[in-house]
Design a protein around this motif. Sequence first.
Motif, PDB file in Angstrom:
ATOM      1  N   GLY A 180       5.801  -9.449  11.618  1.00  0.00           N
ATOM      2  CA  GLY A 180       4.720  -9.117  11.257  1.00  0.00           C
ATOM      3  C   GLY A 180       4.193  -7.979  10.547  1.00  0.00           C
ATOM      4  O   GLY A 180       3.045  -7.433  10.565  1.00  0.00           O
ATOM      5  N   THR A 181       5.077  -7.602   9.662  1.00  0.00           N
ATOM      6  CA  THR A 181       5.032  -6.758   8.811  1.00  0.00           C
ATOM      7  C   THR A 181       4.968  -7.123   7.122  1.00  0.00           C
ATOM      8  O   THR A 181       5.073  -6.297   6.409  1.00  0.00           O
ATOM      9  CB  THR A 181       5.989  -5.532   8.824  1.00  0.00           C
ATOM     10  OG1 THR A 181       7.435  -6.413   8.810  1.00  0.00           O
ATOM     11  CG2 THR A 181       5.885  -4.782  10.349  1.00  0.00           C
ATOM     12  N   TYR A 182       4.831  -8.522   6.993  1.00  0.00           N
ATOM     13  CA  TYR A 182       4.744  -9.071   5.707  1.00  0.00           C
ATOM     14  C   TYR A 182       3.622  -8.539   5.023  1.00  0.00           C
ATOM     15  O   TYR A 182       2.582  -8.168   5.592  1.00  0.00           O
ATOM     16  CB  TYR A 182       4.695 -10.499   5.833  1.00  0.00           C
ATOM     17  CG  TYR A 182       5.228 -11.204   4.560  1.00  0.00           C
ATOM     18  CD1 TYR A 182       6.157 -11.648   4.149  1.00  0.00           C
ATOM     19  CD2 TYR A 182       3.952 -11.662   3.554  1.00  0.00           C
ATOM     20  CE1 TYR A 182       6.679 -12.209   3.178  1.00  0.00           C
ATOM     21  CE2 TYR A 182       4.281 -12.295   2.601  1.00  0.00           C
ATOM     22  CZ  TYR A 182       5.731 -12.379   2.179  1.00  0.00           C
ATOM     23  OH  TYR A 182       5.747 -13.544   1.090  1.00  0.00           O
ATOM     24  N   PRO A 183       3.931  -8.113   3.853  1.00  0.00           N
ATOM     25  CA  PRO A 183       2.649  -7.431   2.885  1.00  0.00           C
ATOM     26  C   PRO A 183       1.466  -8.235   2.613  1.00  0.00           C
ATOM     27  O   PRO A 183       1.665  -9.383   2.601  1.00  0.00           O
ATOM     28  CB  PRO A 183       3.237  -6.809   1.556  1.00  0.00           C
ATOM     29  CG  PRO A 183       4.646  -8.000   1.469  1.00  0.00           C
ATOM     30  CD  PRO A 183       5.145  -8.196   3.105  1.00  0.00           C
ATOM     31  N   LYS A 184       0.374  -7.695   2.593  1.00  0.00           N
ATOM     32  CA  LYS A 184      -0.835  -8.290   2.365  1.00  0.00           C
ATOM     33  C   LYS A 184      -1.023  -8.622   0.818  1.00  0.00           C
ATOM     34  O   LYS A 184      -0.795  -7.557   0.182  1.00  0.00           O
ATOM     35  CB  LYS A 184      -2.165  -7.350   2.913  1.00  0.00           C
ATOM     36  CG  LYS A 184      -1.991  -7.174   4.163  1.00  0.00           C
ATOM     37  CD  LYS A 184      -3.423  -6.549   4.777  1.00  0.00           C
ATOM     38  CE  LYS A 184      -3.251  -6.146   6.035  1.00  0.00           C
ATOM     39  NZ  LYS A 184      -4.452  -5.361   6.580  1.00  0.00           N
ATOM     40  N   PRO A 185      -1.550  -9.463   0.428  1.00  0.00           N
ATOM     41  CA  PRO A 185      -1.893  -9.940  -1.024  1.00  0.00           C
ATOM     42  C   PRO A 185      -2.333  -8.762  -1.859  1.00  0.00           C
ATOM     43  O   PRO A 185      -1.995  -8.335  -2.871  1.00  0.00           O
ATOM     44  CB  PRO A 185      -2.380 -11.073  -1.230  1.00  0.00           C
ATOM     45  CG  PRO A 185      -2.133 -11.900   0.058  1.00  0.00           C
ATOM     46  CD  PRO A 185      -2.021 -10.741   1.320  1.00  0.00           C
ATOM     47  N   GLU A 186      -3.451  -8.146  -1.067  1.00  0.00           N
ATOM     48  CA  GLU A 186      -4.424  -7.342  -1.801  1.00  0.00           C
ATOM     49  C   GLU A 186      -3.675  -5.960  -1.970  1.00  0.00           C
ATOM     50  O   GLU A 186      -3.656  -5.239  -2.939  1.00  0.00           O
ATOM     51  CB  GLU A 186      -5.518  -6.798  -0.962  1.00  0.00           C
ATOM     52  CG  GLU A 186      -5.527  -6.727   0.254  1.00  0.00           C
ATOM     53  CD  GLU A 186      -5.748  -7.625   1.308  1.00  0.00           C
ATOM     54  OE1 GLU A 186      -5.862  -7.716   2.349  1.00  0.00           O
ATOM     55  OE2 GLU A 186      -5.198  -8.789   0.957  1.00  0.00           O
ATOM     56  N   ASP A 187      -2.477  -5.682  -1.167  1.00  0.00           N
ATOM     57  CA  ASP A 187      -1.610  -4.392  -1.070  1.00  0.00           C
ATOM     58  C   ASP A 187      -0.822  -4.613  -2.233  1.00  0.00           C
ATOM     59  O   ASP A 187      -0.658  -3.529  -3.260  1.00  0.00           O
ATOM     60  CB  ASP A 187      -1.094  -4.280   0.204  1.00  0.00           C
ATOM     61  CG  ASP A 187      -2.108  -3.816   1.261  1.00  0.00           C
ATOM     62  OD1 ASP A 187      -2.940  -3.289   0.852  1.00  0.00           O
ATOM     63  OD2 ASP A 187      -1.511  -4.089   2.410  1.00  0.00           O
ATOM     64  N   ILE A 188      -0.253  -5.857  -2.497  1.00  0.00           N
ATOM     65  CA  ILE A 188       0.787  -5.982  -3.518  1.00  0.00           C
ATOM     66  C   ILE A 188       0.067  -5.677  -5.120  1.00  0.00           C
ATOM     67  O   ILE A 188       0.261  -5.144  -5.894  1.00  0.00           O
ATOM     68  CB  ILE A 188       1.314  -7.304  -3.512  1.00  0.00           C
ATOM     69  CG1 ILE A 188       2.299  -7.301  -2.189  1.00  0.00           C
ATOM     70  CG2 ILE A 188       2.224  -7.746  -4.709  1.00  0.00           C
ATOM     71  CD1 ILE A 188       2.992  -8.664  -1.974  1.00  0.00           C
ATOM     72  N   GLU A 189      -1.170  -6.158  -5.002  1.00  0.00           N
ATOM     73  CA  GLU A 189      -2.043  -6.370  -6.231  1.00  0.00           C
ATOM     74  C   GLU A 189      -2.408  -4.713  -6.797  1.00  0.00           C
ATOM     75  O   GLU A 189      -2.432  -4.406  -7.795  1.00  0.00           O
ATOM     76  CB  GLU A 189      -3.219  -7.046  -5.922  1.00  0.00           C
ATOM     77  CG  GLU A 189      -3.246  -8.729  -6.258  1.00  0.00           C
ATOM     78  CD  GLU A 189      -4.351  -9.400  -6.019  1.00  0.00           C
ATOM     79  OE1 GLU A 189      -5.506  -9.252  -7.438  1.00  0.00           O
ATOM     80  OE2 GLU A 189      -4.889 -10.232  -5.167  1.00  0.00           O
ATOM     81  N   GLU A 190      -2.714  -4.152  -5.437  1.00  0.00           N
ATOM     82  CA  GLU A 190      -3.028  -2.856  -5.801  1.00  0.00           C
ATOM     83  C   GLU A 190      -1.810  -1.974  -6.291  1.00  0.00           C
ATOM     84  O   GLU A 190      -1.983  -1.132  -7.200  1.00  0.00           O
ATOM     85  CB  GLU A 190      -3.510  -2.058  -4.676  1.00  0.00           C
ATOM     86  CG  GLU A 190      -4.028  -0.580  -4.843  1.00  0.00           C
ATOM     87  CD  GLU A 190      -4.475   0.042  -3.313  1.00  0.00           C
ATOM     88  OE1 GLU A 190      -4.519   1.165  -3.226  1.00  0.00           O
ATOM     89  OE2 GLU A 190      -4.773  -0.899  -2.421  1.00  0.00           O
ATOM     90  N   GLU A 191      -0.541  -2.327  -5.977  1.00  0.00           N
ATOM     91  CA  GLU A 191       0.646  -1.434  -6.275  1.00  0.00           C
ATOM     92  C   GLU A 191       0.919  -1.952  -7.759  1.00  0.00           C
ATOM     93  O   GLU A 191       1.485  -1.044  -8.404  1.00  0.00           O
ATOM     94  CB  GLU A 191       1.719  -1.877  -5.282  1.00  0.00           C
ATOM     95  CG  GLU A 191       1.545  -1.066  -3.812  1.00  0.00           C
ATOM     96  CD  GLU A 191       2.555  -1.372  -2.959  1.00  0.00           C
ATOM     97  OE1 GLU A 191       2.511  -0.576  -1.954  1.00  0.00           O
ATOM     98  OE2 GLU A 191       3.428  -2.101  -3.077  1.00  0.00           O
ATOM     99  N   ILE A 192       0.812  -3.082  -8.065  1.00  0.00           N
ATOM    100  CA  ILE A 192       1.327  -3.444  -9.121  1.00  0.00           C
ATOM    101  C   ILE A 192       0.302  -3.067 -10.212  1.00  0.00           C
ATOM    102  O   ILE A 192       0.588  -2.487 -11.469  1.00  0.00           O
ATOM    103  CB  ILE A 192       0.957  -5.312  -9.313  1.00  0.00           C
ATOM    104  CG1 ILE A 192       2.322  -5.802  -8.616  1.00  0.00           C
ATOM    105  CG2 ILE A 192       1.148  -5.688 -10.935  1.00  0.00           C
ATOM    106  CD1 ILE A 192       2.360  -7.315  -8.501  1.00  0.00           C
ATOM    107  N   ASN A 193      -0.965  -2.774 -10.061  1.00  0.00           N
ATOM    108  CA  ASN A 193      -2.149  -2.431 -10.798  1.00  0.00           C
ATOM    109  C   ASN A 193      -1.709  -0.596 -11.053  1.00  0.00           C
ATOM    110  O   ASN A 193      -1.890  -0.207 -12.078  1.00  0.00           O
ATOM    111  CB  ASN A 193      -3.191  -2.572 -10.372  1.00  0.00           C
ATOM    112  CG  ASN A 193      -4.389  -2.113 -11.424  1.00  0.00           C
ATOM    113  OD1 ASN A 193      -4.542  -2.581 -12.370  1.00  0.00           O
ATOM    114  ND2 ASN A 193      -5.334  -1.006 -11.068  1.00  0.00           N
ATOM    115  N   GLU A 194      -1.322  -0.107 -10.127  1.00  0.00           N
ATOM    116  CA  GLU A 194      -1.022   1.384 -10.066  1.00  0.00           C
ATOM    117  C   GLU A 194       0.271   1.549 -11.173  1.00  0.00           C
ATOM    118  O   GLU A 194       0.268   2.317 -12.078  1.00  0.00           O
ATOM    119  CB  GLU A 194      -0.451   2.000  -8.608  1.00  0.00           C
ATOM    120  CG  GLU A 194      -0.242   3.103  -8.934  1.00  0.00           C
ATOM    121  CD  GLU A 194       0.029   4.099  -7.408  1.00  0.00           C
ATOM    122  OE1 GLU A 194       0.383   4.953  -7.231  1.00  0.00           O
ATOM    123  OE2 GLU A 194      -0.413   3.524  -6.463  1.00  0.00           O
ATOM    124  N   ALA A 195       1.197   0.647 -11.012  1.00  0.00           N
ATOM    125  CA  ALA A 195       2.325   0.727 -11.868  1.00  0.00           C
ATOM    126  C   ALA A 195       1.978   0.224 -13.271  1.00  0.00           C
ATOM    127  O   ALA A 195       2.545   0.970 -14.331  1.00  0.00           O
ATOM    128  CB  ALA A 195       3.538  -0.364 -11.249  1.00  0.00           C
TER     129      ALA A 195
END
Length: 290
Positions: A43-58
Amino acid sequence: MNYIPLNITSETAQLKTVILGIGTDQGEPYEINPVAKMHKQQGTYPKPEDIEEEINEAKLALEKAGVEVLQPDNLKEKKQIFTRDIGFVIDDRFVIANMKEPLRQGEIKGIERIMSQFNPEKIVRIPDGATIEGGDVLVHGNHVFVGISKRTNRKGFDYLKDQFPNKTFHALELVVSDDPKVNILHLDCAFQPVGEKYAIFYEEGFVHKPEIIYDLFGTDNLIRIDQEEKNLMFPNIFSIGPNDVLIEKGFTRLIAELEARGITCHKVKYFETSKLSGLLRCSTLPLVRV
């Protein structure tokens, strides 16, 4: 036509142009690697919005460093986070990977617009029966390291070797397991050149002791990591210059090790994305280093 001047001869030369993955419209959760499967079950699979935010930060960090960032066109309900695996550059040639997993086949279509800016005579296509993914390929001057894994086979290695007769190729067999704590998904999860003479290294990830790594880097220049650090994906940082790396901000010990060696660490949050068994190197496909 003015083609993109493809040029990759090392992992650490100054980065000029890169394809960074996108996190939009991701489709079904990954279950094709042990780590992603574990997070789904827990139940710790990442949320899509969290991945989008991290990619944008990179992306912002790369652009701040003066790097031209290109990104794929979105494919409906298709993950396009880990661009490293779909293709890679050696010298001035672009190799289209032949991916084993059906779920990931077709991702290459997302960068066709970018590939149209490559000299078509410089594009290499892997034949049927040979599999290879960019996460298993590391270029180090005249040497090319290739991880032999569940995703890259000997036929893929042999074909790639034949395409670049000017390079010395090294096949490194990786530990493959259904246990996420033990499994090595790609070579860049266990080994990564960094700086001008160092390498991050998890020796237990190899079936046989990789003597060539010791020979080329020297024991004193290897930054060793343990299993826990391997599972956090310490080797999967991304060099943007000879002495500059993009790194997950939680890697405090590794940051200290690198900074002690004169390497500047540009810290970003990428922890959620790492739950899919990929980090910053996995998310980037360098096209030009100078």
